[in-house]
Design an enzyme around this catalytic site. Sequence first.
Site, short mmCIF file in Angstrom:
data_model
loop_
_atom_site.label_atom_id
_atom_site.label_comp_id
_atom_site.label_asym_id
_atom_site.label_seq_id
_atom_site.Cartn_x
_atom_site.Cartn_y
_atom_site.Cartn_z
CG ASP A 413 -1.50 0.90 1.54
OD1 ASP A 413 -2.49 1.72 0.39
OD2 ASP A 413 -1.73 2.11 2.62
CD GLU A 466 -2.49 2.58 -3.99
OE1 GLU A 466 -3.36 3.29 -3.93
OE2 GLU A 466 -1.83 2.14 -2.79
#
Length: 733
Positions: A413, A466
């Site tokens: 993330d 990401e």
Amino acid sequence: MTPLPERAAALPGIDDAVLHAVATGSYHDPHSVLGQHQVAAAGIADPVTVIRTLRPLAEAVFAVLPTGAYLELAHLAHGIWQGVDIAGPGAYEIEARYADGSAWSADDPYRFLPTIGELDLHLIREGRHERLWTALGARLRDLGGVTGTAFTVWAPHARAVRVVGDFNGWDGTLHSLRNMGSSGVWELFVPGVGEGAIYKFDLLAQSGDWVRKIDPMAQLAETPPDTASRIAVSRHEWQDGEWMRRRAASDPHTGPMSIYELHFGSWRPDLGYREAADQLIDYLGALGYTHVEFLPLAEHPFGGSWGYQVTGYYAPTSRFGSPDDLKYLIDRLHRAGIGVLLDWVPGHFPKDDWALARFDGQPLYEHADPRRGEHADWGTYVFDYGNSQVRNFLVANALYWLEEFHIDGLRVDAVASMLYLDYSRDADGWEPNIHGGRENLEAIAFLQEVTATAYKRNPGTIVIAEESTSYPGVTAPTSSGGLGFGLKWNMGWMHDSLQYIREDPLYRSWHHSRITFSFVYAWSESFLLPISHDEVVHGKGSLLGKMPGDHWQQLANMRAYLAFMWAHPGKQLLFMGQEFGQPSEWSEERGLDWWILDQPAHRGLWNLVCELNAVYRGAPALWAHDNDPSGFEWLDGSDAAGNVLAFLRKDGRGEPIAVILNFSGAPHTEYRVGLPFAGGWEELLNTDADVFGGSGVGNFGGVTAVEEPWMGSPASAVLTLPPLGALFLKTGR
């Protein structure tokens, strides 16, 4: 109280300040005072065996020897009792008797040698312990027939550490840990403490204040809002050996990867890990997905964070069951042929005062400089990637999920927030690196270590970034200076394509470059195309809600858009609920709108996703060369006026798939498209088919291409293109 026996009077004295510190649980080396010791006594030739224990409220204390004999101890000071065992060193228990007539007996925690070895301590000092979870935390042990729990914690700034829990009335005075030197590790074996016990650590900061913290290495925690760590034992026996063998021998880049992104708590509320297995396997199997990706499952206190503010990095959230329950779910998914990916959050952590924040009374896991150690936007701390032990904590955590839970890949993330020192900061809110640049060199080195170590130890797994910037080499190998990720989320494709599809078809011709631009850079990285949870929350509406037109047109647009997504180079990810066109925005507080599947139009969209996955998995042209421009060829990317795209996906074996997309609101008849071969072409997929809720416009199952060159292709065919529709054609050769 019983006076010291004459023989004990010849023992060397212990400084009263030390005794007081031991008695208050604030001494760094309680084992040097308590427990069993061989000491030299004045006037005695041989060392004598001294037993000391802390029982501050007792009236009488005894050491119970293996023979059954009772050795009475005398009060030394501050609740510390002492006696001389003339039988010499050996096992014993402590029995304490109290004024109310009650008695207490147990093995002495201070008679045991350290449970953590020199190799473990060396690797921790070096920040190279790849199986850190086997050395730190709470581990059940059997030491010479005595069962209990070994507690170990890394707290290099602490002056003293105590373990507290339901086994000692949350008073750690009797359970102080010993400092293991320059490693910064503290250790204590507590007999009789077993599975299910809850605990925390009390740490004495340099300031003199005590702070109470969870165990950073705990493998289970209480269910929020309770926060204590819990001792867990795994008994799961894995049955996915065949899957793991295939995984180790495969390359995920050259195989199909269609990912269903899922928030566990709101997919089907009230289901636990174990209870969800049958329903999830049946559902994913019907849809044909190759992988499921769970939003973070590590323990987190606030459900509204969706798991992205982690407090227990090694503990699966207990909201849905035990670690073994999660292993059971993953095991079942693997045996059903479904891979499992997990969101992982090494970029920041919350400021809860009972967790990692200021763990031993000052910055430890976080960078001490707020310009590097805090995310103002999220109200969280940033890990100190330059600290080798902190980096080790995170690298080992990635390995923990891959190895202990058989996770097939991690989606990392917020990578952009890690790469740049000035990420979301004012001009005076960040400090340049040693070269004067904005790159976070320590975070870059950390990410390279994570990816390289993960692939080295777990072949066939994948680490996905990401990452929302143009940072170069995200998926380039670490050997050439890249970050080493297996895939990068293609945020550019996502933003451009969603902006295009939002336009009314009447005006799309003016925005044609938005739908074609991603092909310019499609092979600059290894990409994954995401329509994730982030696109259906915070006022953005659902994917269906982004589509223009009336309800039929919205669904038709969505069918064409999903076909474009599946056909585009790169793997794909779709968030739950979008597969049947959920009208409402997603909320973690409620389940999906499952009832809408009873409506034929939405069932048709669901049928399309099933068919897209079936076609995709059965057509190597759609995935075998995702990362190679040789797997793609334009047939016509210039028809802005018609809102049409046409291209080939190629498998290198002469079995291409022709993809023709009509994003206009009207059908195109007598539309000529170039093709690589003359002959029959089967209509493999038509998103406008009745079964998908379409109008049934098409080519009666196929077309015949003739040797008439068209736009650079040696053959061509005349087609009918359905409105807001997509065709996949397969050669009949």
